[in-house]
Design a protein around this motif. Structure first.
Motif, mmCIF file in Angstrom:
data_model
loop_
_atom_site.group_PDB
_atom_site.id
_atom_site.type_symbol
_atom_site.label_atom_id
_atom_site.label_comp_id
_atom_site.label_asym_id
_atom_site.label_seq_id
_atom_site.Cartn_x
_atom_site.Cartn_y
_atom_site.Cartn_z
ATOM 1 N N GLY A 108 3.364 -3.469 3.702
ATOM 2 C CA GLY A 108 3.129 -4.526 2.725
ATOM 3 C C GLY A 108 4.052 -5.701 2.919
ATOM 4 O O GLY A 108 4.796 -5.789 3.908
ATOM 5 N N GLU A 156 4.234 2.937 3.702
ATOM 6 C CA GLU A 156 4.112 1.943 2.635
ATOM 7 C C GLU A 156 4.182 0.528 3.211
ATOM 8 O O GLU A 156 5.146 -0.204 2.991
ATOM 9 N N PRO A 208 -2.732 0.991 -3.921
ATOM 10 C CA PRO A 208 -2.241 -0.389 -3.802
ATOM 11 C C PRO A 208 -1.473 -0.826 -5.036
ATOM 12 O O PRO A 208 -1.796 -0.418 -6.158
ATOM 13 N N LYS A 232 0.871 -1.167 0.000
ATOM 14 C CA LYS A 232 0.000 0.000 0.000
ATOM 15 C C LYS A 232 0.910 1.220 0.000
ATOM 16 O O LYS A 232 1.750 1.365 0.875
ATOM 17 N N THR A 233 0.769 2.069 -1.006
ATOM 18 C CA THR A 233 1.638 3.227 -1.118
ATOM 19 C C THR A 233 0.799 4.500 -1.189
ATOM 20 O O THR A 233 -0.429 4.456 -1.266
ATOM 21 N N THR A 241 -6.441 -0.131 -8.043
ATOM 22 C CA THR A 241 -7.407 -1.123 -7.561
ATOM 23 C C THR A 241 -7.940 -2.032 -8.663
ATOM 24 O O THR A 241 -8.506 -3.084 -8.382
#
Length: 252
Positions: free
Chosen positions: A226, A224, A77, A72-73, A98
């Motif tokens: 993940g 970020e 995503p 996730k940035t 997305t």
């Protein structure tokens, strides 16, 4: 004018930027944690930082691997699943945002084939006339676009395909890794190394059998968060050019 002049592309290099941020492990931002060098475990008396350095050095020797990334940035995503090697081969999928996914095949260091699903094409065609949107779908749906790797618009798509460059982003000399529990990643035994700074926590999973390579990096919190998983070290990469009948050659 052919609609390939408006061909879709993955514009953001944030996939590579996010990858680099994750593998850097925040080494420059934090102070050292205490660690017991005499703690028992698969690496004997090695400290957390020593194990991290050993894992990074071993990972950098890889000739090939698969990369499974979900982050996730600030740009939204991002996902990637790629098999790549040091000889220039690369194949897999990329998703930015997305919806919409691009498939990628890079059989050598000269050309790349990209195929975009309908969701990706429709998103890319927003703002175009209805006629142009339908023309793009008709020409590109289900087909591979062949383009030189030197094409400026292809470079963003290839940001994660340079294995040598990606591995060079791993930082050695970490003094932040605290030895944690033993666990498994993809059926392989691993040791967890953790570090935390402010509201961000990063966990490095290192193989405890065979080469002590990095199997996974998980970041929780921060800008970020993940997961990046590495597998299939040193296995051949299947990156064969698609059938000619399914290819739209921009140079042809």
């Amino acid at each position: 004018m052919s609609v390939t002049a408006h061909r879709p592309r993955i514009r953001r290099t944030a996939l590579a930027a996010a990858f680099c941020a994750a593998v850097a492990l925040g080494a420059a931002a934090c102070g050292p944690f205490s660690d017991d060098p005499k703690a028992a475990g698969p690496f004997g008396q090695l400290s957390g930082p020593q194990i991290a350095d050993k894992a990074i050095a071993a990972t950098k020797t890889a000739d090939s691997l698969t990369l499974d990334l979900a982050l996730k940035t600030t740009d939204g995503p991002m996902k990637a699943y790629l098999a790549l090697d040091t000889q220039g081969k690369c194949a897999g999928t990329l998703t930015v945002g997305t919806t919409g996914t691009a498939e990628l095949i890079k059989p050598d260091s000269k050309v790349v084939y990209l195929r975009f699903d309908e969701a990706f094409l429709r998103e890319e065609a927003k703002g175009e006339s209805a006629e142009m949107r339908e023309a793009m779908l008709k020409e590109l749906k289900g087909r591979w676009v062949k383009t030189p790797v030197t094409d400026p618009e292809a470079k963003d798509s290839l940001a994660l395909c340079d294995l040598k460059a990606l591995l060079s982003d791993f930082e050695e000399g970490l003094d932040l890794s605290v030895k944690g529990e033993e666990t498994t990643v993809g059926g392989r035994k691993a040791l967890m190394l953790t570090q935390a700074f402010d509201k961000e926590k990063t966990t490095l999973y290192v193989a405890t059998e065979g080469e002590p390579r990095i199997l996974k990096i998980v970041t929780v919190g921060g800008e970020e968060p993940g997961t990046i998983t590495f597998a299939d070290y040193d296995k051949p990469v299947a990156a064969k050019a698609p059938p000619a009948k399914d290819v739209l050659d921009e140079q042809g």
